[in-house]
Scaffold this active site. Structure first.
Site, PDB file in Angstrom:
ATOM      1  N   ASN A  14      54.997   9.337  47.780  1.00  0.00           N
ATOM      2  CA  ASN A  14      53.638   8.868  48.222  1.00  0.00           C
ATOM      3  C   ASN A  14      53.872   8.521  49.585  1.00  0.00           C
ATOM      4  OD1 ASN A  14      51.733   8.495  46.162  1.00  0.00           O
ATOM      5  ND2 ASN A  14      53.522   7.510  45.091  1.00  0.00           N
ATOM      6  N   ARG A  69      62.292 -16.322  48.951  1.00  0.00           N
ATOM      7  CA  ARG A  69      61.326 -15.282  48.932  1.00  0.00           C
ATOM      8  C   ARG A  69      60.252 -15.487  50.352  1.00  0.00           C
ATOM      9  NH1 ARG A  69      59.380 -12.020  45.505  1.00  0.00           N
ATOM     10  NH2 ARG A  69      60.845 -12.765  43.719  1.00  0.00           N
ATOM     11  N   ARG A  95      58.460  -5.329  45.411  1.00  0.00           N
ATOM     12  CA  ARG A  95      58.455  -6.755  45.674  1.00  0.00           C
ATOM     13  C   ARG A  95      57.345  -7.383  45.199  1.00  0.00           C
ATOM     14  NH1 ARG A  95      62.903  -9.526  46.677  1.00  0.00           N
ATOM     15  NH2 ARG A  95      61.725 -10.786  47.911  1.00  0.00           N
ATOM     16  N   ILE A  96      57.550  -8.930  44.536  1.00  0.00           N
ATOM     17  CA  ILE A  96      56.231  -9.641  44.383  1.00  0.00           C
ATOM     18  C   ILE A  96      56.154 -10.433  45.605  1.00  0.00           C
ATOM     19  CG2 ILE A  96      55.724 -11.678  43.231  1.00  0.00           C
ATOM     20  CD1 ILE A  96      57.250 -10.560  40.906  1.00  0.00           C
ATOM     21  N   ASN A 111      47.760  -0.764  47.934  1.00  0.00           N
ATOM     22  CA  ASN A 111      48.855  -0.589  47.196  1.00  0.00           C
ATOM     23  C   ASN A 111      48.223   0.497  46.224  1.00  0.00           C
ATOM     24  OD1 ASN A 111      51.507  -1.159  45.751  1.00  0.00           O
ATOM     25  ND2 ASN A 111      50.325  -2.224  43.983  1.00  0.00           N
ATOM     26  N   HIS A 113      49.252   1.657  42.050  1.00  0.00           N
ATOM     27  CA  HIS A 113      50.031   0.955  40.963  1.00  0.00           C
ATOM     28  C   HIS A 113      49.678   2.369  40.002  1.00  0.00           C
ATOM     29  CE1 HIS A 113      51.643  -1.504  37.826  1.00  0.00           C
ATOM     30  NE2 HIS A 113      50.709  -1.145  37.198  1.00  0.00           N
ATOM     31  N   THR A 145      45.915  -8.468  46.907  1.00  0.00           N
ATOM     32  CA  THR A 145      45.549  -9.799  46.929  1.00  0.00           C
ATOM     33  C   THR A 145      46.680 -10.496  46.337  1.00  0.00           C
ATOM     34  OG1 THR A 145      44.316  -9.656  44.718  1.00  0.00           O
ATOM     35  CG2 THR A 145      42.982  -9.305  46.473  1.00  0.00           C
ATOM     36  N   LEU A 148      49.338 -10.268  41.564  1.00  0.00           N
ATOM     37  CA  LEU A 148      50.145  -8.958  41.091  1.00  0.00           C
ATOM     38  C   LEU A 148      49.256  -8.000  40.407  1.00  0.00           C
ATOM     39  CD1 LEU A 148      52.954  -7.706  41.570  1.00  0.00           C
ATOM     40  CD2 LEU A 148      53.380  -8.284  39.186  1.00  0.00           C
TER      41      LEU A 148
HETATM   42  C1  GRF Z   1      54.891   5.396  42.078  1.00  0.00           C
HETATM   43  O1  GRF Z   1      54.591   5.810  40.702  1.00  0.00           O
HETATM   44  C2  GRF Z   1      53.755   4.267  42.460  1.00  0.00           C
HETATM   45  O2  GRF Z   1      52.532   4.545  41.804  1.00  0.00           O
HETATM   46  C3  GRF Z   1      54.530   3.122  42.135  1.00  0.00           C
HETATM   47  O3  GRF Z   1      55.958   3.452  42.184  1.00  0.00           O
HETATM   48  C4  GRF Z   1      56.200   4.975  42.373  1.00  0.00           C
HETATM   49  C5  GRF Z   1      56.738   5.207  43.747  1.00  0.00           C
HETATM   50  O4  GRF Z   1      57.070   6.491  44.056  1.00  0.00           O
HETATM   51  N1  GRF Z   1      54.144   1.824  42.898  1.00  0.00           N
HETATM   52  P1  GRF Z   1      57.285   6.949  45.304  1.00  0.00           P
HETATM   53  O5  GRF Z   1      58.511   5.994  45.888  1.00  0.00           O
HETATM   54  O6  GRF Z   1      56.391   7.085  46.013  1.00  0.00           O
HETATM   55  O7  GRF Z   1      58.096   8.338  45.072  1.00  0.00           O
END
Ligand code: GRF
Length: 212
Positions: A14, A69, A95-96, A111, A113, A145, A148
């Site tokens: 990403n 942490r 990481r949390i 983020n 997800h 926020t 998590l």
């Molecule tokens: C992705 O699926 C993202 O949604 C999740 O972890 C993965 C990260 O992949 N949070 P990359 O490191 O960006 O290839």
């Protein structure tokens, strides 16, 4: 020119998509740094090869427990802020985070997800979606926020779950959408297009926040 700091823990695909879109689409932004909590994160090499400053704050050197942490987050924040970011992008950053950290970056940390939030927060999202019999799955970009995998939703991408899908097949289908959606969402932020209205986020000019 907005400064973006990207945090990764692993392969960083990403992050790569964002770096490439920023350059090829001429965003009013630059990637100021890529930072990892793991020295062996694959994505660091890509960043270095593209002349982007990198840094590592290794969580393992802080030990375990709440004090460790908090100390890790404080050091990470110090390193991030050394690059004076307008936006912090979590891209597979595993990481949390403490409330002090998320509060410091409120409204300027995104983020991604790999589920259609608020379903399937946490880990193993694709396997859980398959086991639950979901017919659609996807990914969500949201402001971070303290809670998590919660926070105002900027964009969602939807894909079908196909008969016979296993975790890796579904993950690959979702990831391809992530690579289109996340750069768009980051671009919207740096162009000032996002308006946070309570729990909701809207695009000023009405661009579709749903990717398929
Ligand atoms: C992705 O699926 C993202 O949604 C999740 O972890 C993965 C990260 O992949 N949070 P990359 O490191 O960006 O290839």
């Amino acid at each position: 020119m907005k400064h973006i700091v990207i945090l990764i823990s692993g392969r960083g695909s990403n992050m790569e998509a964002i770096v490439q879109a920023c350059a090829s689409e001429g965003w009013p932004a630059r990637i100021a740094a890529v930072i990892s909590n793991r020295p062996d994160a694959g994505g660091l090499a890509f960043a270095q090869a593209h002349g982007i400053p990198t840094a590592v704050v290794d969580h393992r050197s802080f030990g375990k427990g709440d004090t460790a942490r908090a100390a890790f987050d404080a050091e990470l924040q110090r390193v991030i802020d050394g690059f004076a970011p307008d936006l912090v992008v979590l891209a597979g950053f595993m990481r949390i985070l403490t409330p002090a950290f998320t509060g410091h970056y409120a409204g300027r940390m995104l983020n991604i997800h790999p589920s259609l939030l608020p379903a399937f927060t946490g880990l193993h999202t694709h396997q859980r979606a398959i086991e639950a019999g979901c017919r659609v799955a996807g990914a969500t970009v949201h402001f971070v926020t303290a809670e998590l995998d919660h926070g105002p939703i900027v964009a969602q991408a939807v894909v079908p779950v196909l008969d016979g899908d296993d975790e890796s097949a579904l993950a690959a289908r979702v990831l391809a959408r992530e690579h289109r959606m996340y750069p768009s969402a980051v671009r919207w932020f740096v162009e000032g297009q996002l308006v946070i209205d309570g729990a909701q986020v809207r695009h000023r000019e009405g661009a579709s926040q749903m990717f398929s």
